[in-house]
Scaffold this active site. Structure first.
Site, mmCIF file in Angstrom:
data_model
loop_
_atom_site.group_PDB
_atom_site.id
_atom_site.type_symbol
_atom_site.label_atom_id
_atom_site.label_comp_id
_atom_site.label_asym_id
_atom_site.label_seq_id
_atom_site.Cartn_x
_atom_site.Cartn_y
_atom_site.Cartn_z
ATOM 1 N N ASP A 78 -0.326 1.920 -10.853
ATOM 2 C CA ASP A 78 -1.171 0.984 -11.593
ATOM 3 C C ASP A 78 -1.121 1.219 -13.103
ATOM 4 O O ASP A 78 -2.101 1.000 -13.820
ATOM 5 C CB ASP A 78 -2.626 1.020 -11.064
ATOM 6 C CG ASP A 78 -2.681 0.685 -9.592
ATOM 7 O OD1 ASP A 78 -1.911 -0.188 -9.145
ATOM 8 O OD2 ASP A 78 -3.473 1.294 -8.860
ATOM 9 N N GLY A 103 4.666 4.556 -12.542
ATOM 10 C CA GLY A 103 3.349 5.144 -12.305
ATOM 11 C C GLY A 103 2.555 4.327 -11.289
ATOM 12 O O GLY A 103 3.015 3.298 -10.791
ATOM 13 N N MET A 162 0.796 -1.224 0.000
ATOM 14 C CA MET A 162 0.000 0.000 0.000
ATOM 15 C C MET A 162 0.834 1.282 0.000
ATOM 16 O O MET A 162 0.374 2.324 0.454
ATOM 17 C CB MET A 162 -0.967 -0.008 1.193
ATOM 18 C CG MET A 162 -1.931 -1.183 1.176
ATOM 19 S SD MET A 162 -2.788 -1.402 -0.415
ATOM 20 C CE MET A 162 -3.920 -0.031 -0.328
ATOM 21 N N HIS A 200 -3.964 -5.815 -9.483
ATOM 22 C CA HIS A 200 -4.876 -4.701 -9.216
ATOM 23 C C HIS A 200 -6.317 -5.147 -9.457
ATOM 24 O O HIS A 200 -6.592 -5.822 -10.450
ATOM 25 C CB HIS A 200 -4.535 -3.508 -10.113
ATOM 26 C CG HIS A 200 -5.362 -2.307 -9.815
ATOM 27 N ND1 HIS A 200 -5.139 -1.504 -8.705
ATOM 28 C CD2 HIS A 200 -6.447 -1.781 -10.437
ATOM 29 C CE1 HIS A 200 -6.041 -0.539 -8.676
ATOM 30 N NE2 HIS A 200 -6.849 -0.690 -9.719
HETATM 31 C C1 GRF Z 1 -6.055 -6.970 -3.617
HETATM 32 O O1 GRF Z 1 -7.349 -6.687 -4.051
HETATM 33 C C2 GRF Z 1 -5.040 -6.400 -4.570
HETATM 34 O O2 GRF Z 1 -5.453 -6.438 -5.893
HETATM 35 C C3 GRF Z 1 -4.948 -4.986 -4.095
HETATM 36 O O3 GRF Z 1 -5.016 -5.061 -2.698
HETATM 37 C C4 GRF Z 1 -5.706 -6.240 -2.319
HETATM 38 C C5 GRF Z 1 -4.796 -7.026 -1.453
HETATM 39 O O4 GRF Z 1 -5.438 -8.151 -0.906
HETATM 40 N N1 GRF Z 1 -3.755 -4.358 -4.634
HETATM 41 P P1 GRF Z 1 -4.582 -9.275 -0.203
HETATM 42 O O5 GRF Z 1 -3.719 -8.596 0.848
HETATM 43 O O6 GRF Z 1 -3.773 -9.969 -1.243
HETATM 44 O O7 GRF Z 1 -5.595 -10.193 0.431
#
Ligand code: GRF
Length: 204
Positions: free
Chosen positions: A149, A147, A94, A113
């Protein structure tokens, strides 16, 4: 023919269900990759517990230990390089990664994503789909670049957005596809079947 399995490093911040899908795939004898380390910016990320449960090294890299984003990103690169990571998988990490990190992994970092990119990049992609009444969304694995995504698309899967969907119900439907796509993309990379030409990925 490659004998050694591809060395994969994973970045994850949270629940780690995509990490789990990768761990499960790597547990299969015929899978051409293995996860050598999982790094997280959050000490209590469930992803770290999942890695440890699978016998994979799990490392918390605390952003507060670093003066700025570049220094933190340099630490991520060092952790990966120390374990000779060949492919980085961004599985729900994140934080926005700076060029310091991305330049070390040009063409060898994959991101998952929860939308059909280039639609709905950034945070809360399922919400972005539900709010204007999109009829279709999905999941994307793409090559990560500098970038958010953006980057050449490797695999996608579409799912319907149903009239009574909430952000949560749509996210759950998309997640099923994420868990299928991400290991498949890692397999294709490990088998040398992905070619990146400019903005496009072709699959052999
Ligand atoms: C997923 O939906 C992924 O695509 C997004 O964040 C979420 C992470 O879920 N980037 P997890 O931690 O893999 O359960």
């Amino acid at each position: 023919m490659r004998v050694e399995r591809l060395r994969v490093g994973v970045l994850a911040s949270g629940r780690g269900s995509n990490l789990q899908a990768l761990l499960d795939a790597c547990a299969r004898a015929d899978f051409p990759a293995r996860i050598v380390v999982v790094l997280s910016d959050r000490e209590r990320a469930q992803a770290l517990d999942r890695a440890r449960a699978a016998g994979v090294e799990a490392v918390w890299v605390n952003p507060k230990d670093y003066a700025d984003r570049e220094a933190f990103d340099r630490a991520l690169v060092q952790e990966f390089e120390a374990r000779r990571v060949e492919l980085a998988c961004h599985a729900g990490f994140m934080r926005i990664l700076s060029p310091v990190y991305m330049r070390a992994f040009v063409g060898r970092a994959l991101n998952i994503h929860p939308s059909l990119l280039p639609a709905f990049p950034g945070l809360h992609a399922p919400r972005q789909a539900v709010e204007p009444g999109a009829k279709v969304s999905g999941a994307t694995v793409h090559v990560a670049d500098e970038g958010v995504d953006t980057g050449p698309i490797v695999l996608q899967a579409a799912v319907p957005v149903l009239p009574d969907d909430t952000e949560e119900t749509l996210a759950a439907r998309i997640l099923v596809e994420e868990h299928r796509l991400f290991p498949e993309a890692v397999r294709l990379f490990a088998e040398g079947r992905l070619t990146i030409t400019g903005r496009r990925v072709t699959i052999k």
